[in-house]
Write a protein that holds these residues in place. Structure first.
Motif, PDB file in Angstrom:
ATOM      1  N   ILE C 188      24.408  55.624  69.820  1.00  0.00           N
ATOM      2  CA  ILE C 188      23.749  56.015  68.569  1.00  0.00           C
ATOM      3  C   ILE C 188      24.219  55.064  67.477  1.00  0.00           C
ATOM      4  O   ILE C 188      25.418  54.810  67.346  1.00  0.00           O
ATOM      5  CB  ILE C 188      24.087  57.479  68.238  1.00  0.00           C
ATOM      6  CG1 ILE C 188      23.468  58.391  69.317  1.00  0.00           C
ATOM      7  CG2 ILE C 188      23.628  57.859  66.840  1.00  0.00           C
ATOM      8  CD1 ILE C 188      23.785  59.860  69.173  1.00  0.00           C
ATOM      9  N   GLY C 189      23.252  54.549  66.702  1.00  0.00           N
ATOM     10  CA  GLY C 189      23.568  53.559  65.668  1.00  0.00           C
ATOM     11  C   GLY C 189      24.161  54.171  64.410  1.00  0.00           C
ATOM     12  O   GLY C 189      24.710  55.287  64.433  1.00  0.00           O
ATOM     13  N   ASP C 190      24.027  53.464  63.319  1.00  0.00           N
ATOM     14  CA  ASP C 190      24.550  53.916  62.032  1.00  0.00           C
ATOM     15  C   ASP C 190      23.492  54.737  61.282  1.00  0.00           C
ATOM     16  O   ASP C 190      22.289  54.561  61.490  1.00  0.00           O
ATOM     17  CB  ASP C 190      24.909  52.693  61.171  1.00  0.00           C
ATOM     18  CG  ASP C 190      25.996  51.839  61.804  1.00  0.00           C
ATOM     19  OD1 ASP C 190      26.827  52.371  62.556  1.00  0.00           O
ATOM     20  OD2 ASP C 190      25.999  50.616  61.520  1.00  0.00           O
ATOM     21  N   ASP C 191      23.979  55.588  60.385  1.00  0.00           N
ATOM     22  CA  ASP C 191      23.104  56.317  59.461  1.00  0.00           C
ATOM     23  C   ASP C 191      22.085  57.192  60.182  1.00  0.00           C
ATOM     24  O   ASP C 191      20.947  57.350  59.732  1.00  0.00           O
ATOM     25  CB  ASP C 191      22.367  55.333  58.527  1.00  0.00           C
ATOM     26  CG  ASP C 191      23.349  54.488  57.732  1.00  0.00           C
ATOM     27  OD1 ASP C 191      24.139  55.072  56.971  1.00  0.00           O
ATOM     28  OD2 ASP C 191      23.343  53.250  57.885  1.00  0.00           O
ATOM     29  N   VAL C 192      22.499  57.737  61.294  1.00  0.00           N
ATOM     30  CA  VAL C 192      21.619  58.621  62.063  1.00  0.00           C
ATOM     31  C   VAL C 192      21.967  60.072  61.728  1.00  0.00           C
ATOM     32  O   VAL C 192      23.145  60.420  61.628  1.00  0.00           O
ATOM     33  CB  VAL C 192      21.793  58.356  63.575  1.00  0.00           C
ATOM     34  CG1 VAL C 192      21.100  59.412  64.418  1.00  0.00           C
ATOM     35  CG2 VAL C 192      21.281  56.955  63.917  1.00  0.00           C
ATOM     36  N   GLU C 193      20.937  60.915  61.539  1.00  0.00           N
ATOM     37  CA  GLU C 193      21.171  62.349  61.335  1.00  0.00           C
ATOM     38  C   GLU C 193      20.533  63.104  62.493  1.00  0.00           C
ATOM     39  O   GLU C 193      19.404  62.805  62.896  1.00  0.00           O
ATOM     40  CB  GLU C 193      20.596  62.811  59.995  1.00  0.00           C
ATOM     41  CG  GLU C 193      20.883  64.284  59.721  1.00  0.00           C
ATOM     42  CD  GLU C 193      20.628  64.717  58.283  1.00  0.00           C
ATOM     43  OE1 GLU C 193      20.415  63.831  57.415  1.00  0.00           O
ATOM     44  OE2 GLU C 193      20.635  65.936  58.019  1.00  0.00           O
TER      45      GLU C 193
END
Lengths: 328, 328, 328
Positions: C188-193
């Motif tokens: 999972i990458g960055d800035d994921v909700e």
């Protein structure tokens, strides 16, 4: 993490064409496998990928033997996909850290639950009074098994699973709802796998039953008093309403809905997202999905659909008209 | 686990025809009840099962009195299904181990949450700061109640429920999404039941509201700022998008979807798996489900459906043609 | 909990028309805002609500400046909805209790997991061996992150999320199923909700991938080996089957289903409850939903739909008939 081709053949069988000492570090699909990987060809329709793959070794069916051998090392086996499944198991058994059986200290297990000593109850699970967990069964983290529910041997329950919450039973009374206490439990057979956050409700009077070998994916809802027959598999997000009776060897596609009190015989295959609104008494594949389209096309067709019955009436009128026109 | 017919009639009323000293050990459906069981007849259409049942006693409506009495002991009551519901409650109250109220030692409850002393917070629940849990309310295991959310009295929240996660609020900006912090909370009334793994999101600015007597089954998603009116019931896997306003005394079938910002008035009944794409301002039953069929038949019909609008145009052309043909 | 208009403008920019010392206590929609609230006008179509609102201040676009100023204080900004999103963030930052980063004592974190010191692992979470949690990432309560899964920076995982349960991989053998061990992980990458109770399965051989900026709502199922491209957003209850490859900047409406092994290019927008049964290679909006209707009308139309293909054949026959009739 590596195995030689010889070790693989020794453990799982198959005819090895190539160097038994050759070592592979991972399993990979044909298209992304490099010379460090073993791969497999499940269908002849991927034979183009066979020719192009860089895999160290490819698992193939007898019919593909010559093609595969011309390319490099191969393992010739009756059912490459099954062999691949067994190879993933071998791989995991050899390389994964063994989790010793037992009850994690953060799990909350009632003193009157019966946990087989070879079962594993993971972190933050809850096992209520009277529940029974069979030999070799694994509850990963954060699983709840409610009062008096029984889970057979060699089952695998993924995180967030809830077994034995109350079925949805309500009697209407003066505009409000009176709860029907759910006095049954859930009985799960052997070799059942249940995906993350899936829920199986306890029965109202008798038990909800999941037979041996059933495989349920994530986020599935099984209502009270449902029976799911032996070796039936359901993909994610399926909903099965109360008292549905689903046979053995069925497959239910993702997002499908089976309404309550229906019977599906053995060998019924329901396509993804299909809504089963009546019993299915003949094995086969069943589907009911609105074909998607670009939004504008859909809008036109959907608007017309709301007048479909009228269209048929108009067609009938024309047919009558034509018929009478033809009779001079 | 047993009750005499006399004890049952004394507790719940009804006219007992038969031996008050007769003891039953369980509740069972007519078809599987043996002489140790009490059963009930909810609809006259099951009267054949009445004749055949081996139950010790059957709960029936006045109209079935003679038929039932001819067979054996019976309890004559105004509403057998309601009486059965109350009997399940009596049964549970008499036979289940009483769970004393209080907070399980493994629950994580913020010091600034307010838990009524008669409420029960089960194992591994999380109750955040400012949350309020009303009298007699039970959170089974592994329930999360987020900051500032309030749950009324006599509610029952099943395992895995999440109250007050953030609503899905995003503002687009240069191809990415900027989070809209969800500053509202969730307010849940009295006598609400919420099924396993169901989620109710907190509001963006104001609160998401679940009114008294609402019953939600498992795996339901309620978006932010939704209102669900008094005594409305939803079956499993329903999705209600943000700001939908659903009236009182509605029923929403399993797997149905209600889009955002719609209004459903009181007394709307949505069939299972129906997608509600516009407001419903008139009580009644609403449905929108693709009728399933064997796969081959479905394929033919679905393919045609994608040209339905054209079919209508062709039909119109024929009609015009016919009309002009008739006008000489 | 209050901010002056001057503080807001100083923090977020915009042109303030009105008294900078004026204090607001909350954010509210135009219709329910009182003189203690700041509100916003996102679309000109709500201008009627602008005229009627009692809000202390309204955030508006330049085109609405005069209308808004005539009414009272306003903040003129390029994109009022984006500004509102940022204001909710400012509000939360100023008023919410700061949660210090770190691992809650009730969380179960493997010694071989790597947790950034600025990450927050909430109560009753489980982080397995080899998992990596990036800087500033927050796992609320009761989240599971499985072995070897990696979560980037600044992610937010809501309660009940399950990352890295086994994908649903089975090989049929003599009527039963042989498990395909899932040897991949989830990246999972960055800035994921990721919303409450959503599940993302680990890959079979390679990883399931969620790219930077993806936003997933509650109760979503992402199968093994799926890729979800950068900044794609999915509403609640979506199901994505294994190996689907979904592009960047897509939106998937609530309850939609994407079948396995399909490709959706960048910029595809799928309407709620639509079932995507083939790849979509052109950006645009796609829909496939049965239009709901009152139950009686639906029944008539649905019954006719099951004979739609025949209707077309009958129409064709009439057309032929008419054509031959016209050719004397």
């Amino acid at each position: 993490m590596s195995l030689s081709l010889g070790e693989i053949a020794a453990a799982l069988g198959g005819e090895l064409l190539g160097d038994a000492a050759l070592v592979v570090d991972r399993l990979a699909p044909l298209t992304s496998a490099g010379p460090e990987a073993i791969s497999f060809l499940s269908h002849a329709r991927y034979r183009k990928e066979l020719a192009a793959t860089r895999a160290a070794c490819v698992i193939v069916a007898p019919a593909m033997r010559d093609e595969a051998a011309a390319r490099g090392a191969c393992l010739v086996v009756d059912d490459p996909y099954l062999y691949f499944a067994r190879l993933t198991q071998l791989w995991k058994a050899r390389h994964a850290r063994a989790v010793p059986p037992g009850i994690h200290p953060t799990a909350v297990v009632d003193a009157e639950a019966r946990i087989d000593p070879t079962a594993t109850i993971g972190p933050l699970c809850v096992v209520e009074r009277g529940a029974v967990i069979g030999a070799g069964t694994v509850l990963k983290s954060r699983v709840t098994v409610g009062e008096d529910c029984t889970i057979g041997a060699r089952c695998l329950l993924h995180p967030g699973v809830v077994i034995g919450a109350d079925g949805f039973g309500l009697a209407p009374h003066q505009g409000a709802w009176v709860k029907i206490e759910q006095l049954g439990a859930v009985r799960i057979g052997d070799d059942v796998e249940i995906g993350a956050n899936t829920c199986i409700d306890r029965g109202a009077l008798e038990d909800t039953v999941i037979e041996d070998g059933v495989k349920l994916d994530n986020l599935i809802q099984i209502g009270h008093n449902v029976r799911v027959g032996r070796n039936t598999a359901m993909a994610g997000c399926v909903g099965v309403a109360g008292s549905a009776d689903i046979g053995a060897q069925c497959t239910i596609g993702g997002g499908a809905v089976v309404l309550g009190h229906l019977k599906l015989v053995d060998g019924v295959h329901v396509s993804a997202a299909t809504v089963v609104t009546r019993s299915i008494l003949k094995p086969g594949q069943y589907t009911g999905v609105f074909p998607f389209d670009d939004n504008a096309a859909w809008e036109r067709n959907a608007a017309t659909l709301r007048h479909l019955h009228q269209l048929r009436e108009r067609l009938r009128a024309l047919e009558k008209n034509a018929a009478s026109g033809q009779t001079p």
